[in-house]
Scaffold this motif. Structure first.
Motif, PDB file in Angstrom:
ATOM      1  N   LYS A  13       0.806  -1.228   0.000  1.00 26.91           N
ATOM      2  CA  LYS A  13       0.000   0.000   0.000  1.00 26.91           C
ATOM      3  C   LYS A  13       0.843   1.284   0.000  1.00 26.91           C
ATOM      4  CE  LYS A  13      -1.356  -0.011   4.826  1.00 26.91           C
ATOM      5  NZ  LYS A  13      -2.175  -0.739   5.717  1.00 26.91           N
ATOM      6  N   GLY A  14       2.093   1.214   0.473  1.00 29.03           N
ATOM      7  CA  GLY A  14       2.933   2.411   0.466  1.00 29.03           C
ATOM      8  C   GLY A  14       3.722   2.573  -0.833  1.00 29.03           C
ATOM      9  N   ALA A  15       3.630   1.582  -1.734  1.00 27.20           N
ATOM     10  CA  ALA A  15       4.490   1.592  -2.928  1.00 27.20           C
ATOM     11  C   ALA A  15       4.171   2.769  -3.845  1.00 27.20           C
ATOM     12  CB  ALA A  15       4.329   0.282  -3.689  1.00 27.20           C
ATOM     13  N   THR A  16       5.232   3.456  -4.287  1.00 29.04           N
ATOM     14  CA  THR A  16       5.028   4.611  -5.172  1.00 29.04           C
ATOM     15  C   THR A  16       5.265   4.238  -6.637  1.00 29.04           C
ATOM     16  OG1 THR A  16       7.269   5.249  -4.558  1.00 29.04           O
ATOM     17  CG2 THR A  16       5.470   6.467  -3.509  1.00 29.04           C
ATOM     18  N   GLY A  17       6.258   3.370  -6.848  1.00 30.41           N
ATOM     19  CA  GLY A  17       6.571   2.941  -8.230  1.00 30.41           C
ATOM     20  C   GLY A  17       5.764   1.728  -8.639  1.00 30.41           C
ATOM     21  N   PRO A  18       5.957   1.253  -9.880  1.00 33.57           N
ATOM     22  CA  PRO A  18       5.229   0.067 -10.348  1.00 33.57           C
ATOM     23  C   PRO A  18       5.667  -1.222  -9.625  1.00 33.57           C
ATOM     24  CG  PRO A  18       6.813   0.816 -12.010  1.00 33.57           C
ATOM     25  CD  PRO A  18       6.851   1.826 -10.903  1.00 33.57           C
ATOM     26  N   VAL A  19       4.699  -2.062  -9.340  1.00 32.37           N
ATOM     27  CA  VAL A  19       4.968  -3.387  -8.762  1.00 32.37           C
ATOM     28  C   VAL A  19       4.636  -4.404  -9.853  1.00 32.37           C
ATOM     29  CG1 VAL A  19       4.301  -5.056  -6.974  1.00 32.37           C
ATOM     30  CG2 VAL A  19       4.389  -2.605  -6.416  1.00 32.37           C
ATOM     31  N   ASN A  20       5.674  -5.055 -10.387  1.00 34.40           N
ATOM     32  CA  ASN A  20       5.478  -5.991 -11.505  1.00 34.40           C
ATOM     33  C   ASN A  20       5.153  -7.396 -11.007  1.00 34.40           C
ATOM     34  OD1 ASN A  20       6.013  -3.912 -13.243  1.00 34.40           O
ATOM     35  ND2 ASN A  20       8.109  -4.548 -13.699  1.00 34.40           N
ATOM     36  N   ILE A  21       4.009  -7.895 -11.451  1.00 33.12           N
ATOM     37  CA  ILE A  21       3.546  -9.217 -10.993  1.00 33.12           C
ATOM     38  C   ILE A  21       3.569 -10.191 -12.171  1.00 33.12           C
ATOM     39  CG2 ILE A  21       1.589 -10.484  -9.974  1.00 33.12           C
ATOM     40  CD1 ILE A  21       0.536  -7.655  -9.075  1.00 33.12           C
ATOM     41  N   VAL A  22       4.068 -11.407 -11.919  1.00 30.34           N
ATOM     42  CA  VAL A  22       3.891 -12.481 -12.917  1.00 30.34           C
ATOM     43  C   VAL A  22       2.964 -13.526 -12.302  1.00 30.34           C
ATOM     44  CG1 VAL A  22       6.089 -12.117 -14.103  1.00 30.34           C
ATOM     45  CG2 VAL A  22       5.990 -13.731 -12.183  1.00 30.34           C
ATOM     46  N   GLU A  23       2.195 -14.183 -13.178  1.00 27.43           N
ATOM     47  CA  GLU A  23       1.181 -15.127 -12.699  1.00 27.43           C
ATOM     48  C   GLU A  23       1.383 -16.494 -13.356  1.00 27.43           C
ATOM     49  OE1 GLU A  23      -2.817 -14.174 -14.006  1.00 27.43           O
ATOM     50  OE2 GLU A  23      -3.693 -15.130 -12.232  1.00 27.43           O
ATOM     51  N   LEU A  24       1.454 -17.536 -12.530  1.00 29.03           N
ATOM     52  CA  LEU A  24       1.492 -18.916 -13.039  1.00 29.03           C
ATOM     53  C   LEU A  24       0.093 -19.490 -12.887  1.00 29.03           C
ATOM     54  CD1 LEU A  24       4.853 -20.190 -11.476  1.00 29.03           C
ATOM     55  CD2 LEU A  24       4.318 -20.074 -13.914  1.00 29.03           C
ATOM     56  N   GLN A  25      -0.566 -19.704 -14.015  1.00 32.33           N
ATOM     57  CA  GLN A  25      -1.942 -20.205 -13.975  1.00 32.33           C
ATOM     58  C   GLN A  25      -1.970 -21.732 -13.933  1.00 32.33           C
ATOM     59  OE1 GLN A  25      -4.212 -18.799 -17.370  1.00 32.33           O
ATOM     60  NE2 GLN A  25      -2.904 -17.009 -17.522  1.00 32.33           N
ATOM     61  N   GLY A  26      -3.102 -22.264 -13.467  1.00 35.38           N
ATOM     62  CA  GLY A  26      -3.334 -23.703 -13.556  1.00 35.38           C
ATOM     63  C   GLY A  26      -3.628 -24.081 -14.999  1.00 35.38           C
TER      64      GLY A  26
ATOM     65  N   LYS B 248       0.686  -4.310 -11.322  1.00 38.82           N
ATOM     66  CA  LYS B 248       0.427  -4.677 -12.723  1.00 38.82           C
ATOM     67  C   LYS B 248       0.863  -6.101 -13.020  1.00 38.82           C
ATOM     68  CE  LYS B 248       1.678  -2.386 -16.348  1.00 38.82           C
ATOM     69  NZ  LYS B 248       2.496  -1.441 -17.134  1.00 38.82           N
ATOM     70  N   ILE B 249      -0.065  -6.886 -13.600  1.00 37.30           N
ATOM     71  CA  ILE B 249       0.325  -8.242 -14.036  1.00 37.30           C
ATOM     72  C   ILE B 249       1.018  -8.090 -15.394  1.00 37.30           C
ATOM     73  CG2 ILE B 249      -0.482 -10.562 -14.653  1.00 37.30           C
ATOM     74  CD1 ILE B 249      -2.808 -10.169 -12.711  1.00 37.30           C
ATOM     75  N   ILE B 250       2.335  -8.329 -15.415  1.00 37.84           N
ATOM     76  CA  ILE B 250       3.081  -8.100 -16.659  1.00 37.84           C
ATOM     77  C   ILE B 250       3.189  -9.371 -17.510  1.00 37.84           C
ATOM     78  CG2 ILE B 250       4.413  -6.101 -15.824  1.00 37.84           C
ATOM     79  CD1 ILE B 250       6.781  -8.161 -15.427  1.00 37.84           C
ATOM     80  N   ALA B 251       2.951 -10.540 -16.909  1.00 38.93           N
ATOM     81  CA  ALA B 251       2.969 -11.800 -17.674  1.00 38.93           C
ATOM     82  C   ALA B 251       2.122 -12.829 -16.947  1.00 38.93           C
ATOM     83  CB  ALA B 251       4.404 -12.314 -17.816  1.00 38.93           C
ATOM     84  N   SER B 252       1.387 -13.648 -17.725  1.00 34.68           N
ATOM     85  CA  SER B 252       0.514 -14.658 -17.126  1.00 34.68           C
ATOM     86  C   SER B 252       0.427 -15.865 -18.063  1.00 34.68           C
ATOM     87  CB  SER B 252      -0.877 -14.026 -16.918  1.00 34.68           C
ATOM     88  OG  SER B 252      -1.746 -14.953 -16.319  1.00 34.68           O
ATOM     89  N   GLN B 253       0.880 -17.022 -17.598  1.00 30.21           N
ATOM     90  CA  GLN B 253       0.938 -18.228 -18.454  1.00 30.21           C
ATOM     91  C   GLN B 253       0.538 -19.455 -17.652  1.00 30.21           C
ATOM     92  OE1 GLN B 253       2.334 -18.755 -21.671  1.00 30.21           O
ATOM     93  NE2 GLN B 253       2.446 -16.548 -21.991  1.00 30.21           N
ATOM     94  N   PRO B 254      -0.033 -20.481 -18.329  1.00 30.60           N
ATOM     95  CA  PRO B 254      -0.322 -21.726 -17.602  1.00 30.60           C
ATOM     96  C   PRO B 254       0.939 -22.524 -17.289  1.00 30.60           C
ATOM     97  CG  PRO B 254      -1.539 -21.616 -19.698  1.00 30.60           C
ATOM     98  CD  PRO B 254      -0.522 -20.514 -19.719  1.00 30.60           C
ATOM     99  N   GLY B 255       1.005 -23.022 -16.077  1.00 32.45           N
ATOM    100  CA  GLY B 255       2.079 -23.951 -15.662  1.00 32.45           C
ATOM    101  C   GLY B 255       1.469 -25.284 -15.275  1.00 32.45           C
ATOM    102  N   ASP B 256       0.182 -25.444 -15.599  1.00 34.55           N
ATOM    103  CA  ASP B 256      -0.535 -26.734 -15.467  1.00 34.55           C
ATOM    104  C   ASP B 256      -0.566 -27.343 -14.073  1.00 34.55           C
ATOM    105  OD1 ASP B 256      -1.138 -26.484 -18.108  1.00 34.55           O
ATOM    106  OD2 ASP B 256       0.511 -27.743 -18.803  1.00 34.55           O
TER     107      ASP B 256
END
Ligand code: AHR
Length: 330
Positions: free
Chosen positions: A163-176, A201-209
C-alpha cells in the motif's frame, strides 16, 4: 478308477454351480441404478490426475473415506484428459454404479455425458471443481472450495503489503491448466482484488498446469523476458515450488527479491512459507473424502442435499505457517 472319475465329475459339477451362483449374484440389478443387491453403495470416481501434492492428498482422502464409510469405490485416474474422464463416466454408467463422483479437469463440455448419467438414473456429485453446465439438474451437488475467494484473499494480502508503494509493482502469474475452474476463478479473484491499485500490474501470465515442472519452466521464461519481477502469484504450491528453483538459479532470493504468493497450503508449500521462501498462502483443502461419502449415502437414499457445499478454508503468513506445520496432515 471308476470311483475316481465319479468324484472328479461331482467336483466339476459343484464348481460350475458355485461359479454360476456367484456370477448371478454379481450381475443382479437393483433397478435403481445400483450394481449389486448386497446393500453396499458402489461409487465410480473419476480423478483429474496426480499433478500436485494437493491432488495426491485428495485421492488419499477419497480412498480412505470410502473404505471407512463401507462404500465400494471404483477409481479412475484420467491423467489430465477430459476424454479419459468421459470414458470413465460412461464405464460407470454401463456398470450401473449407485453414484458417480468426479473432479472435472476443465469446466466446459460435460452436458452430454451428464445427461447420459441422468437418463440412467445415476446421481452425480461434483467434487473439488465444478462445470459450467446451464442445466443444474444434471448433478446433485457441488462440494468444493470457492476459488474466486482464494484468488481474492491472495490479491488483498498483496494490496495491503504494497500500500505504500510509489513505483510500479510488476507481478507475474502462473496459472493452472487452461480451462480449469481453479485457474479461471483464481485469476478472476486476484485480478479483482488488485484492480483498484494502478501500481500493481500483471506483466505476464501463463499456464504452468499446476505442476512443479510447469512452474519451473514458465518461471524461467518469465525471468528471461522480464528484468524486473517483484511478485509471483502461483495458482498452487507446486508451481510455486518449481518456480523457486528457477528464481534461485537466476541468482535471486525467493521471498525477498520476489514476493511469492500461492494457493493450497500442502506440507511442502507450508515448509517453504515457514522457511521464508514463500510469503503468503491461501488455503485450499483437499480433504473432501468424508463429506463426499456422506453426500453419496444421502443422494443414494433419495434425500435432498444442498446444491452447493463450500469447503472451510483459511490463509497463512510465514509466522502462521511455522505454528501450523507440525500438525499439518497433508
Ligand atoms: O482443483 C484444485 C487444484 O488442483 C489445486 O489447487 C491444485 O493443486 C490441483 O492440482
Amino acid at each position: 478308477m471308476r470311483k475316481m472319475r465319479t468324484q472328479r465329475a461331482i467336483a466339476v459339477l459343484a464348481s460350475v454351480l458355485l461359479i454360476g451362483g456367484v456370477a448371478a449374484c454379481g450381475n443382479s440389478d437393483t433397478g435403481g441404478g445400483g450394481s449389486k443387491d448386497d446393500g453396499k453403495i458402489t461409487m465410480g470416481f473419476s480423478q483429474v490426475g496426480a499433478e500436485s501434492g494437493w491432488r495426491t492428498a485428495n485421492t488419499t482422502s477419497i480412498k480412505e473415506s470410502a473404505a471407512a464409510a463401507g462404500i465400494e469405490l471404483k477409481f479412475d485416474d484420467a491423467q489430465q484428459k477430459q476424454e479419459n474422464q468421459i470414458k470413465a463416466i460412461r464405464n460407470y454408467i454401463q456398470q450401473k454404479v449407485d453414484v458417480i463422483a468426479f473432479s472435472p479437469v476443465v469446466e466446459s463440455g460435460w452436458d452430454t455425458v451428464l445427461k447420459e448419467a441422468k437418463d440412467a438414473g445415476i446421481p452425480v456429485i461434483l467434487t473439488d471443481r465444478s462445470v459450467d453446465s446451464a442445466d443444474k439438474s444434471l448433478y446433485k451437488t457441488f462440494l468444493g472450495s470457492d476459488f474466486v475467494k482464494e484468488g481474492k484473499l491472495a490479491g488483498e494480502w498483496l494490496v495491503e503489503q504494497k500500500k505504500g508503494a510509489t513505483g510500479p509493482v510488476n507481478i507475474v502469474e502462473l496459472q493452472g491448466n487452461t480451462g480449469a475452474a481453479p485457474a479461471n476463478d483464481r485469476k478472476k479473484g486476484f485480478g479483482e482484488a488488485i484492480a483498484a491499485n494502478p501500481n500493481l500490474k500483471i506483466i505476464a501470465s501463463q499456464p504452468g498446469d499446476f505442476t512443479r515442472a510447469g512452474g519451473k519452466q514458465v518461471m524461467e521464461q518469465f525471468l528471461k523476458a522480464n528484468p524486473k519481477i517483484d511478485v509471483l502469484f502461483a495458482h498452487n504450491d507446486d508451481m510455486g515450488l518449481g518456480a523457486l528453483e528457477a528464481i534461485t538459479a537466476a541468482g535471486k532470493v525467493p521471498g525477498k527479491d520476489i514476493t511469492i504468493i500461492t494457493v493450497d497450503a500442502v506440507k511442502d508449500g507450508m515448509q517453504a512459507l515457514a522457511d521464508g521462501k514463500f510469503n503468503f498462502i491461501a488455503e485450499c483443502s483437499p480433504l473432501l473424502g468424508p463429506q463426499l461419502m456422506d453426500l453419496a449415502k444421502k443422494v443414494h437414499a433419495g434425500e435432498t442435499v444442498p446444491a452447493r457445499i463450500e469447503t472451510e478454508e483459511t490463509t497463512f503468513t510465514q509466522e502462521q505457517a511455522k505454528e501450523a506445520l507440525p500438525n499439518r496432515k497433508y
